[in-house]
Motif scaffolding. Structure first.
Motif, PDB file in Angstrom:
ATOM      1  N   UNK A   1       0.913  -1.230   0.019  1.00 29.91           N
ATOM      2  CA  UNK A   1      -0.140   0.084   0.076  1.00 29.91           C
ATOM      3  C   UNK A   1       1.026   1.175  -0.104  1.00 29.91           C
ATOM      4  N   UNK A   2       0.621   2.131  -0.888  1.00 27.08           N
ATOM      5  CA  UNK A   2       1.534   3.268  -1.201  1.00 27.08           C
ATOM      6  C   UNK A   2       0.716   4.581  -0.769  1.00 27.08           C
ATOM      7  N   UNK A   3       0.737   5.620  -1.685  1.00 34.10           N
ATOM      8  CA  UNK A   3       0.360   6.792  -1.397  1.00 34.10           C
ATOM      9  C   UNK A   3      -1.088   6.881  -2.173  1.00 34.10           C
ATOM     10  N   UNK A   4      -0.795   6.569  -3.340  1.00 34.06           N
ATOM     11  CA  UNK A   4      -2.140   6.680  -4.336  1.00 34.06           C
ATOM     12  C   UNK A   4      -2.755   5.332  -4.547  1.00 34.06           C
ATOM     13  N   UNK A   5      -2.537   4.321  -3.904  1.00 36.73           N
ATOM     14  CA  UNK A   5      -2.786   2.857  -4.223  1.00 36.73           C
ATOM     15  C   UNK A   5      -2.063   1.826  -3.830  1.00 36.73           C
ATOM     16  N   UNK A   6      -2.329   0.537  -4.012  1.00 40.99           N
ATOM     17  CA  UNK A   6      -1.558  -0.413  -3.920  1.00 40.99           C
ATOM     18  C   UNK A   6      -0.416  -0.642  -5.291  1.00 40.99           C
ATOM     19  N   UNK A   7       0.705  -1.220  -4.669  1.00 36.66           N
ATOM     20  CA  UNK A   7       1.644  -1.635  -5.878  1.00 36.66           C
ATOM     21  C   UNK A   7       1.692  -3.210  -5.635  1.00 36.66           C
TER      22      UNK A   7
ATOM     23  N   UNK B   1      -6.913   1.148  -9.864  1.00 33.59           N
ATOM     24  CA  UNK B   1      -6.001   0.715  -8.892  1.00 33.59           C
ATOM     25  C   UNK B   1      -6.731   0.661  -7.493  1.00 33.59           C
ATOM     26  N   UNK B   2      -6.469  -0.410  -6.681  1.00 32.25           N
ATOM     27  CA  UNK B   2      -7.102  -0.613  -5.348  1.00 32.25           C
ATOM     28  C   UNK B   2      -6.493   0.337  -4.535  1.00 32.25           C
ATOM     29  N   UNK B   3      -7.226   0.743  -3.557  1.00 31.58           N
ATOM     30  CA  UNK B   3      -6.818   1.984  -2.619  1.00 31.58           C
ATOM     31  C   UNK B   3      -7.151   1.455  -0.984  1.00 31.58           C
ATOM     32  N   UNK B   4      -8.050   0.330  -0.836  1.00 34.42           N
ATOM     33  CA  UNK B   4      -8.222  -0.052   0.639  1.00 34.42           C
ATOM     34  C   UNK B   4      -7.890  -1.399   0.880  1.00 34.42           C
ATOM     35  N   UNK B   5      -7.601  -1.858   2.310  1.00 35.83           N
ATOM     36  CA  UNK B   5      -7.336  -3.075   2.451  1.00 35.83           C
ATOM     37  C   UNK B   5      -8.406  -4.009   2.327  1.00 35.83           C
ATOM     38  N   UNK B   6      -9.732  -3.606   2.700  1.00 34.41           N
ATOM     39  CA  UNK B   6     -10.486  -4.730   2.348  1.00 34.41           C
ATOM     40  C   UNK B   6     -10.850  -5.183   0.800  1.00 34.41           C
ATOM     41  N   UNK B   7     -11.006  -4.158  -0.236  1.00 33.05           N
ATOM     42  CA  UNK B   7     -10.770  -4.475  -1.377  1.00 33.05           C
ATOM     43  C   UNK B   7      -9.541  -5.229  -1.930  1.00 33.05           C
ATOM     44  N   UNK B   8      -8.318  -4.893  -1.242  1.00 34.99           N
ATOM     45  CA  UNK B   8      -7.259  -5.288  -1.781  1.00 34.99           C
ATOM     46  C   UNK B   8      -7.164  -6.806  -1.455  1.00 34.99           C
TER      47      UNK B   8
END
Length: 776
Positions: A222-228, A340-347
């Motif tokens: 999880x980074x600044x604007x979403x997940x890598x 791009x995914x941004x939150x833990x639940x979705x990730x």
């Protein structure tokens, strides 16, 4: 004589340490008063003191501003001093708006001072991943509303500890009124979980992830604007496994290295490219691979370039420092074609089958934001994707009226939403291909955020593409109805042309000959355009030339299987049996169903040619050449055949093969470029054993020369002095460089994109300009 000055500063002046800067120079000049953030992202300053000191103070605002700040205007209203102030102070922000709006702050890479704090043993920020100050850190991705104050960002979830609060309140500290500051005591925390979401107990989650990556595991970060999605860029087996999991057989992965010295071990870096890599924005930069490329060739198969970025957050730096290797793959964390995914639940749900572990943190992301991508084209840094670090992007519309408000939704691929507000076109973050409901929802969220943060309640227009099948067209209709706005449809290539005029700051009455060349766009005649010569202004265009329209057996299948497009182009200059022999002997692996499919395609071409969809697309011509040369016969990602053809050409001699691309006049003033003749001459060169690289290089040269020949002649006939290029083919350095050289040699000004992407990421900005010009 004591005077009073009320000053409004407009530009990128929130979230960049501007108020502390103003405080320091005001005190240095012996002035009293205040500075505060306004609700429109601007800054208001009221000072009282000696007139000469105030004048020097205003001069310092320009000359000594923070490096990441940008000043668009400084409006000063003079008056008599009231004596109401006993000191200079930073006042509480307010929702008040000045005469003109300012700029929403952008995300900024970690600065050298914060990096030094993070690496210094004994420091409160030692190895703390979220170290920041007034000059650096996330802004756009954490902001919920204006003005840019801590309580209006996701940092409101982390109350300052006593030590951080002291620095926040100290005018001489660089963290004075820095909204994103924190430390390990009071700020966000990093933690590691497995693919099922179970916590992994460890003292150093980042160090543990570095070890896992070295051992061949794949990790979502999880980074600044979403997940890598991170993986070892040197391990063929790991890269191959990542491709299998992401169902991404060929598309290149972006990589991240700790510093330029490491990058230079596997890629060539020019001075301009180094500047881009180390800039505050930290984009991905396409660099030419070294011949002894030391990373996995599976990172960017078939290409001579690799996309590279440097760390831009403390977390990235710590991860790269602890990873024992040259580079990490850092590709967007999303399912194919999805945002791009941004939150833990979705990730944990959507990336579960892609990664082995998740490196998470507990700071919320408000605005998803992919990494920006740039490359040098014709000697100019060019945006392939304008996003993190560069958004929101603000473009003054030369004829913009401040009382007209509008929205544009782009086309279907590489979509970016734009807002016309206060006389400026404001481009927001990259969304991606809007051919699914998740991406459509992401675009809608981006647009609604832009309306909310600018306090927009009524729209005058909503602009979209002419293509009725696009999901964005449907969204535009819904927005127009909801906001009582006029729906304005803009032809795809006119939007490209208008975006170029806007990018080059051309006046409203400007007219230019613009070569608009890409994969496909819905033409006004119902056919698929993509290789057009437009005599264009903001408000209108005339199509004065194109590539020869060619049949597309199977329609859009031609874009996926370029051997179909090759058959269509050659069908007008070859007999059926002759073409069948070519396709079955040289191109059979480009037809999944073998000879049966070849015969079906030929039946369409020689039995019902007039009923087939036709296209004038240069992108499809390049695809066909790529297939004929055996470079790429199946497109697994957008632009793949043409990109690999350009890579193949990089090792060739462009003057070694005599190819033909005739420019023919059709009617009084319409020019056609005969792509059938080009493909036939390419085939003849192959039949005599010419090197593939030489043919590929010569194809690029002859296309650029024919484009220049037709453009110059059309510009002369219509009396225009400017020739430009826009569309996806404008990413091609070989074509653009040669075209630019030929056009300028004939005395014409050459228009080229600099701040707006020439691809579909710039379409919404063109839609804004074209729609506004038509409704005024």
């Amino acid at each position: 004589m004591l005077r009073r000055a009320v000053i409004h500063v407009r530009g990128l002046v929130q979230g960049v340490g501007f108020r502390p800067f103003i405080y320091r120079i005001a005190v240095a000049h012996g002035l009293k008063g205040y500075v505060l953030n306004l609700g429109d992202a601007g800054v208001e300053i009221v000072v009282e003191g000696k007139e000469g000191e105030i004048e020097n103070f205003i001069r310092d605002i320009y000359d000594k501003k923070p490096a990441v700040a940008r000043i668009d205007s400084v409006d000063v209203e003079w008056g008599k001093a009231t004596g109401e102030f006993s000191e200079f102070r930073i006042s509480v922000s307010c929702d008040k708006r000045s005469v003109r709006s300012s700029v929403i702050p952008r995300d900024v890479a970690i600065c050298d001072l914060c990096l030094a704090d993070m690496l210094r043993e004994g420091s409160r920020w030692f190895h703390y991943a979220f170290t920041a100050c007034a000059a650096c850190g996330p802004r756009f991705t954490i902001i919920e509303k204006l003005p840019y104050d801590r309580e209006n960002t996701t940092m409101q979830d982390f109350p300052l500890c006593e030590e951080c609060l002291k620095e926040y309140q100290d005018p001489m500290d660089r963290r004075y009124h820095a909204q994103g500051i924190c430390c390990s005591k009071c700020g966000p925390q990093v933690f590691l979980v497995d693919k099922c979401g179970n916590p992994v107990e460890c003292r150093d989650p980042i160090g543990e992830v570095a070890r896992l990556l070295s051992e061949g595991f794949i990790v979502a970060v999880k980074g600044i604007g979403g997940f890598h999605i991170a993986a070892d860029a040197s391990n063929d087996n790991v890269v191959l496994e990542l491709r299998r999991r992401k169902n991404r057989p060929q598309r290149p992965f972006a990589i991240m290295s700790l510093d330029v010295a490491k990058v230079k071990s596997y890629a060539y870096v020019s001075e301009e490219e180094r500047r881009l890599l180390e800039s505050f924005e930290r984009p991905i930069v396409l660099l030419r691979k070294r011949e002894d490329f030391s990373l996995s060739e599976l990172i960017a198969p078939g290409l001579d370039t690799v996309g590279v970025m440097l760390p831009y957050s403390g977390l990235h730096y710590l991860l790269l420092m602890k990873f024992d290797g040259l580079a990490l793959i850092m590709t967007s964390g999303n399912l194919p074609g999805r945002p791009i995914v941004v939150d833990e639940k979705t990730a944990l749900k959507s990336l579960n089958g892609l990664v082995d572990y998740f490196l998470l943190h507990n700071r919320r992301i408000v605005n998803r934001c992919d990494d920006s991508v740039m490359r040098m084209v014709g000697g100019v840094p060019t945006f392939i994707r304008r996003s993190r670090g560069y958004v929101p992007g603000y473009f003054e519309v030369p004829f913009g009226r401040r009382d007209v408000v509008g929205v544009a939704v782009g086309a279907e691929e590489r979509v970016v939403g734009s807002l016309l507000y206060d006389g400026r076109c404001i481009a927001f973050q990259h969304i991606g291909d809007v051919d699914n409901l998740e991406s459509l929802d992401a675009l809608r969220e981006s647009i609604l955020f832009s309306l909310r943060v600018h306090n927009v309640r009524k729209l005058d227009f909503v602009a979209c593409d002419h293509n009725p099948a696009f999901l964005t067209t449907r969204l535009a209709g819904e927005l127009a109805e909801e906001y009582g706005a006029k729906l304005v449809k803009v032809q795809h290539h006119h939007a490209h042309a208008a975006s170029l005029l806007l990018d080059c700051e051309m006046p409203r009455d400007a007219q230019a000959l613009i070569v608009t060349v890409d994969g496909v766009g819905y033409g006004t005649d119902g056919s698929a355009w993509g290789g057009e010569f437009l005599l264009a202004s903001y408000s209108e265009f005339t199509r004065v030339g194109s590539f020869k329209p060619q049949p597309m057996p199977g329609g859009d299948l031609c874009a996926i299987y370029p051997c179909r497009m090759l058959a269509g182009i050659l069908s007008s200059v070859m007999e059926r049996d002759e073409l069948r022999e070519l396709l079955t002997t040289r191109c059979l692996d480009g037809f999944p169903r073998g000879e049966q499919e070849v015969d079906l395609v030929l039946n369409q071409l020689y039995g019902g040619r007039s009923k087939l969809l036709h296209t004038s697309s240069l992108g499809r011509v390049l695809d066909a050449v790529s297939a004929l040369l055996g470079v790429c016969k199946f497109r697994s990602y957008e632009g793949e055949p043409a990109m690999k053809l350009e890579a193949a050409a990089s090792g060739g001699d462009p003057f070694s093969v005599d190819l033909q691309l005739p420019v023919e006049r059709e009617g009084a003033s319409f020019y056609l470029l005969d792509s059938s003749a080009l493909l036939l001459s390419v085939l003849e060169s192959l039949n005599v054993g010419t090197r593939t690289a030489d043919v590929a290089a010569s194809v690029h040269r002859v296309i650029a020369e024919s484009l220049a020949e037709a453009a110059v002649e059309l510009a002369r006939e219509h009396g225009v002095k400017c020739i430009g290029i826009s569309g996806g083919v404008a990413f091609n350095n070989l074509i653009v460089s040669t075209l630019k050289k030929k056009v300028t040699a004939r005395g014409y000004a050459f228009l080229q994109h600099r701040d707006i992407s020439p691809g579909d990421g710039g379409v919404s900005q063109g839609q804004i300009a074209a729609a506004l010009s038509n409704i005024l």
